[in-house]
Enzyme design. Structure first.
Site, mmCIF file in Angstrom:
data_model
loop_
_atom_site.group_PDB
_atom_site.id
_atom_site.type_symbol
_atom_site.label_atom_id
_atom_site.label_comp_id
_atom_site.label_asym_id
_atom_site.label_seq_id
_atom_site.Cartn_x
_atom_site.Cartn_y
_atom_site.Cartn_z
ATOM 1 N N SER A 146 0.895 2.611 6.073
ATOM 2 C CA SER A 146 1.994 2.902 6.546
ATOM 3 C C SER A 146 2.203 2.826 8.111
ATOM 4 O O SER A 146 3.266 2.581 8.680
ATOM 5 C CB SER A 146 2.396 4.329 6.239
ATOM 6 O OG SER A 146 1.494 5.156 6.668
ATOM 7 N N SER A 147 1.153 2.340 8.783
ATOM 8 C CA SER A 147 1.127 2.203 10.372
ATOM 9 C C SER A 147 1.681 0.877 10.475
ATOM 10 O O SER A 147 1.980 0.618 11.600
ATOM 11 C CB SER A 147 -0.289 2.353 10.899
ATOM 12 O OG SER A 147 -1.043 1.723 10.381
ATOM 13 N N THR A 155 0.415 8.110 5.198
ATOM 14 C CA THR A 155 0.795 9.559 5.753
ATOM 15 C C THR A 155 1.248 9.043 7.412
ATOM 16 O O THR A 155 1.801 9.887 7.853
ATOM 17 C CB THR A 155 -0.309 10.432 5.713
ATOM 18 O OG1 THR A 155 -1.697 9.832 6.646
ATOM 19 C CG2 THR A 155 -0.444 10.980 4.430
ATOM 20 N N ASP A 156 0.591 7.808 7.791
ATOM 21 C CA ASP A 156 1.101 7.817 9.311
ATOM 22 C C ASP A 156 2.465 7.902 9.855
ATOM 23 O O ASP A 156 2.839 8.233 10.814
ATOM 24 C CB ASP A 156 0.302 6.374 9.791
ATOM 25 C CG ASP A 156 -0.991 6.659 9.969
ATOM 26 O OD1 ASP A 156 -1.669 7.816 9.828
ATOM 27 O OD2 ASP A 156 -1.909 5.540 10.126
ATOM 28 N N THR A 195 -3.101 5.752 2.003
ATOM 29 C CA THR A 195 -4.243 6.059 1.749
ATOM 30 C C THR A 195 -4.346 6.694 0.275
ATOM 31 O O THR A 195 -5.331 6.530 -0.495
ATOM 32 C CB THR A 195 -4.812 7.458 2.659
ATOM 33 O OG1 THR A 195 -4.652 7.050 3.893
ATOM 34 C CG2 THR A 195 -6.123 7.841 2.223
#
Length: 406
Positions: free
Chosen positions: A152-153, A185-186, A107
């Site tokens: 990052s997911s 952040t995931d 993000t």
């Protein structure tokens, strides 16, 4: 003073003392440290955050005093906030060092597309260049390398390998004082503990990101990245592994987890210490080909959840249990049988608190521990999975990676 690291340590300490004295003289309750989590180290807040806290302080004052005294308190708080911001800027302008920033997407590096969706589009240099409005380019070198551009997911363990390799390459350079990884952040908590597990250098590694995208009206990425710079250049963090810098706080990688889907303060920790005990670092081995499955327990969960996982090739299993680490009898029987052939770790779906072998009975944590199932301590399922992958990849006894209290 010929040693540049020692010179920076002395200068940094002197600056912190001066900053602390100034804050004390301001007597600004809005800048008091958040003591909710002993292991989260607050840093000096940005002017926007200070303004928000000042507003809250002024609101409290107005509810307990006259309009005149409320106005006076608000004016005083605003003045203190301005002084704090000036001190903050001066402190950053004095920071020295050579830091490598590895950009991986997320993000913090995302913008909205024509349909309003958030996608990674921004180069690392565009994230870093604005920092020189506060940091001195003649004292601090921020070297940027773009190594991925991912949500990052969507990351795999092969992507984690790429980041670990890139970090190790930079840490081996004599001219580099530390490394920052900008990251989504995931799955930041997974990459953080992966870096921490293989981290064999005294140089700090700090991960950061954002909850709001680069093109947001009020992006949080720039301040998070500035906090990461402060952290990675702070000698206090040398020799303590990897950290996450987020929303003015610095938390150790071990025990960290994403705690909110929207709030700027998106990370929390189960670690009770600023610098938790860590296992000896492992010699790096690739994780990409290792399969570790996470199985969520629930009342009545059947044994075949574990049996099918093993049949599909899982080399280790994490069970996300209930409470302090308990599961139903059918799943428990399968877990104890699986522990005879592969590492099995028991964690919990509860956010905070340790996983301990307290309860007996067919699926109690004590019974499972006696049968060889490893309690995860303060680690939750995502980080437990990474440690198991590292144990399998390196041929390490998994128990050794979960023993430290952190």
């Amino acid at each position: 003073m010929s040693n540049p690291r020692l010179r920076r340590r002395v200068q940094y300490s002197a600056t912190l003392v001066a900053s602390a004295l100034l804050l004390a003289s301001c007597q600004n309750p809005a800048n008091q440290e958040d003591k909710d989590e002993a292991s989260a180290t607050p840093t000096t807040t940005s002017s926007s955050t200070s303004a928000e806290k000042t507003s809250e302080a002024s609101s409290t004052a107005s509810s307990s005093s006259s309009a005149t005294s409320s106005s006076s308190a608000s004016s005083s708080a605003t003045s203190s906030s301005t002084k704090s911001s000036s001190s903050h800027a001066k402190q950053r302008s004095e920071i020295e060092g050579h830091v490598v920033v590895l950009s991986t997407g997320g993000t913090i590096a995302s913008t909205h597309d024509d349909k309003g969706a958030v996608v990674p589009t921004v180069k690392g240099s565009d994230l870093v260049d604005p920092l020189y409005s506060e940091f001195d380019k003649d004292k601090l070198e921020l070297e940027v390398k773009d190594i991925a551009n991912l949500d990052s997911s969507a990351m795999t363990l092969a992507d984690t390998d790429k980041i670990i390799t890139a970090v190790h390459e930079q840490l081996q350079r004599n001219d580099v004082d530390g490394v920052i990884v900008t990251h989504g952040t995931d799955s930041m908590e997974e990459t953080a503990i992966a870096l921490d597990t293989f981290h064999d250098s005294d140089k700090p590694v700090v991960l950061t990101g954002a909850m709001r995208p680069f093109d947001d009206d009020d992006p949080d990425g720039p301040e998070n990245l500035a906090t990461a710079v402060e952290t990675v250049t702070n000698p206090d963090y040398a020799g303590h592994g990897a950290f996450i810098a987020f929303d003015g706080k610095v938390i150790p990688a071990r025990g960290a987890f994403k705690s909110d889907t929207e709030k700027a303060d998106g990370f929390a920790t189960n670690s009770q210490e600023k610098f938790p005990e860590r296992p000896e670092p492992l010699k790096y081995a690739p994780l990409g080909d290792v399969r570790v499955d996470i199985i969520a327990a629930y009342p009545g969960a059947p044994a075949d959840l574990i049996e099918q996982s093993l049949a599909k090739g899982a080399q280790a299993i994490v069970i996300e249990g209930m409470g302090s680490g308990n599961i139903g009898p059918d799943l428990a029987n399968a877990a104890m049988e699986a522990a005879k052939s592969v590492p099995v770790v028991l964690t919990t779906r509860v956010d905070h608190g340790p996983v301990e072998g307290i309860y007996g009975g067919a699926g109690g944590g004590a019974t499972l521990a006696d049968a060889g199932v490893i309690p995860s301590g303060n680690l939750r399922a995502p980080q437990a999975r990474i440690l198991l992958a590292a144990a399998v990849a390196t041929g390490t006894d998994a128990q050794k990676l979960f023993s430290p209290a952190g």
